[in-house]
Write an enzyme that holds these catalytic residues in place. Structure first.
Site, PDB file in Angstrom:
ATOM      1  N   HIS A   1      -7.192  -6.028   0.078  1.00 39.69           N
ATOM      2  CA  HIS A   1      -6.054  -5.120   0.164  1.00 39.69           C
ATOM      3  C   HIS A   1      -4.965  -5.688   1.074  1.00 39.69           C
ATOM      4  CE1 HIS A   1      -3.917  -1.420  -0.218  1.00 39.69           C
ATOM      5  NE2 HIS A   1      -3.980  -1.153   1.061  1.00 39.69           N
TER       6      HIS A   1
ATOM      7  N   SER B   1       0.835  -1.196   0.000  1.00 39.35           N
ATOM      8  CA  SER B   1       0.000   0.000   0.000  1.00 39.35           C
ATOM      9  C   SER B   1       0.876   1.254   0.000  1.00 39.35           C
ATOM     10  CB  SER B   1      -0.971  -0.028   1.168  1.00 39.35           C
ATOM     11  OG  SER B   1      -1.986   0.933   0.998  1.00 39.35           O
TER      12      SER B   1
ATOM     13  N   ASP C   1      -9.259  -5.970  -4.162  1.00 41.32           N
ATOM     14  CA  ASP C   1      -8.760  -4.889  -3.301  1.00 41.32           C
ATOM     15  C   ASP C   1      -9.843  -3.826  -3.171  1.00 41.32           C
ATOM     16  OD1 ASP C   1      -7.405  -2.615  -2.214  1.00 41.32           O
ATOM     17  OD2 ASP C   1      -5.508  -3.461  -2.897  1.00 41.32           O
TER      18      ASP C   1
END
Length: 539
Positions: A465, A202, A426
């Protein structure tokens, strides 16, 4: 905000979860390095900085608790030396700490740097503890900013963006951590690390791409997972579901959203040759949400009827942000992802009103950095205003934090290898943003085959995610990167364990982009050997 914090702790780049032990990281013999004494090393300030302080202390290990909102716990950590170097950029009035942990015994001869999560520039301790447990000397930096949802550093006393701290967060502190961390390793062990790796998801994934683009000599290998590339664009784009609901004045419940997702997955699942709840190519799923109009959904004991307005909201969210004239700005939430993560709501309240509950990371970016008014009410954003904010963010911040430079020739020429994976479910960062960047690199650098020599992307079906290695499946991604860097064997596939719609673990080989996985028509559907990677045109 309480709901937002809960969602973040459960789903956003979890520093406590993304660096779990893998077989690939088993410690070696340290390549003959002497046991560290934990004496305070001499550190030369990186260019443009001054060293404020250097401290060193031996830590006995045991159980390490992660700091901040994300928390987390790692047990069985061996003894290590902790070296903390505090840097400042003269004239910027900042203090950025670089922490390096070095195992007292069984150093594997390698250096690893860890990226951050949301608005935290570095690891909260759990990733470092796991890296030490696996034999690495490991470094991270706080960049002089705060925890994952701490944005108090964004504006100065005059209400203007603190450009020095933003620059730290965006790029320069990560590079300086690489320079300092390598120095510390050399001083403490008496020799340099044989290989240097960067590992992040991320925000950390964005930092990895930034390193490849701006500091191509820092690392031999970069593992950049679910990367937040094009931060200046995607952060505004992820506010889109709230903008849609507010402008359409329609707020579907979480279970209504789930009904749309389940229906789309059911419709598109068989396209890979097998009904297993795993959509291998959601970008090609053309399920029309209007097919659910009139469907009954039971939510908290109440029967609701899906309306045309509900379907219109879902259709816009899946499609993604567009200008009022229809020009596409960014990919939407992928089919199969949890729509309620970005399209959260609160209520009904005592008067029966339902309101949007924005995810805090994009909300803070728009209110604080773009609007420069932390109290700005994002629920007032019209479609026109959304486009203006998107363009404003691009104009002001692309050169600072964009990480969208497709020219990776310097990284390629340095011998670096970049390995990425992105979950196709995600809910926070659409994988198609990463795909778009990869396509830009191919166009810039003479095609896919040449790019594959140093940069490979893998898409993980039904993965949330930062989900792999944090409860939504596993893969030895760092092991694959190490094999590529140290032995020259590029990963054709990325073996993984995924979780199907029934919650059961199944083995799959993630295909190197652009290939997709297809069931060969026979064999155990729970085993990767029953699938093959094919070109999308045959899928």
């Amino acid at each position: 905000m309480k709901r937002a914090l809960t969602v973040l702790a459960a789903c956003v780049p979890l520093a406590a979860a993304v660096y779990l032990p893998t077989a690939s990281a088993e410690p070696g013999n340290g390549s003959g390095a002497a046991a560290p004494t934990c004496a305070t090393p001499s550190v030369k300030a990186p260019a443009g900085t001054a060293v404020e302080s250097v401290t060193a202390a031996r830590k006995e290990g045991g159980t390490v608790h992660g700091s901040g909102l994300l928390g987390g716990t790692v047990t069985g950590v061996p003894a290590y030396c902790e070296v903390t170097v505090t840097l400042t950029h003269p004239g910027d009035n900042d203090l950025a700490k670089v922490r390096t942990w070095l195992p007292v015994t069984n150093w594997n001869g390698r250096f690893q740097a860890l990226g951050g999560s949301a608005y935290a520039a570095g690891d909260n301790g759990t990733g470092m503890a796991t890296a030490v447990k696996n034999g690495y000397a490991v470094t991270t930096t706080d960049a002089g900013v705060g925890d994952v949802l701490d944005v108090n550093w964004a504006l100065n006393d005059d209400g203007q963006v603190d450009t020095a701290l933003l620059k730290n967060f965006a790029s320069r502190s990560q590079h300086e951590a690489a320079v300092v961390g390598k120095q510390v390793v050399g001083h403490v062990y008496g020799k340099r690390a044989a290989y240097a790796y960067f590992n992040g998801c991320s925000t950390g994934g964005r930092q990895g791409y930034m390193e490849a683009q701006r500091h191509p000599d820092d690392y031999d290998g970069i593992l950049a997972k679910a990367p937040a590339v094009n931060w200046d664009e995607f952060e505004v784009a992820t506010l889109w579901p709230q903008v849609v609901m507010n402008n359409e004045k329609t707020y579907p419940t979480a279970c209504e959203f789930k009904a749309f997702t389940d229906a789309a997955v059911k419709a598109c699942d068989p396209r890979d040759g097998l009904k297993d709840g795993l959509v291998n190519d959601p970008a090609r799923c053309d399920f029309d949400p209007r097919r659910l109009i009139g469907t009954k959904v039971v939510c908290a004991g109440e029967e609701l009827t899906v309306t045309a307005a509900d379907a219109a909201v879902v259709r816009k969210i899946w499609d993604g942000p567009r200008t009022p004239s229809g020009k596409k700005l960014w990919p939407g939430v992928p089919v199969g992802a949890d729509l309620s993560a970005l399209a959260g709501v609160t209520g009904p309240d005592a008067s029966g009103d339902v309101k949007g509950a924005p995810f805090p990371v994009p909300e803070f970016w728009v209110t604080t950095w773009v609007q420069k008014q932390p109290s700005f009410d994002v629920s007032t954003i019209t479609y026109d205003r959304f486009t203006q904010l998107f363009r404003q963010s691009e104009a002001e911040y692309d050169k600072v934090i964009g990480t969208d430079d497709p020219d990776l020739s310097a990284f390629r020429d340095s011998g670096g290898k970049l390995l990425s994976w992105h979950g196709q479910a995600d809910q926070f960062i659409p994988a198609q943003g990463t795909v778009a960047y990869r396509k830009d690199v191919e166009r810039t650098m003479d095609g896919a085959k040449k790019v594959d020599d140093f940069y490979r992307l893998f898409l993980a079906p039904a993965t949330v995610h930062c989900g792999l290695n944090s409860g939504d499946g596993t893969t030895d991604d760092l092991g694959a990167l190490r094999t590529w860097v140290e032995h020259g064997k590029a990963p054709k596939t990325l073996p993984a364990t995924l979780v199907d719609s029934a919650g059961q673990e199944v083995s799959r080989d993630l295909c190197s982009y652009p290939a997709v996985s297809r069931y060969d028509g026979h064999g155990d559907p729970d085993k990767a050997s029953s699938f093959r990677c094919v070109a999308p045109s045959r899928h």
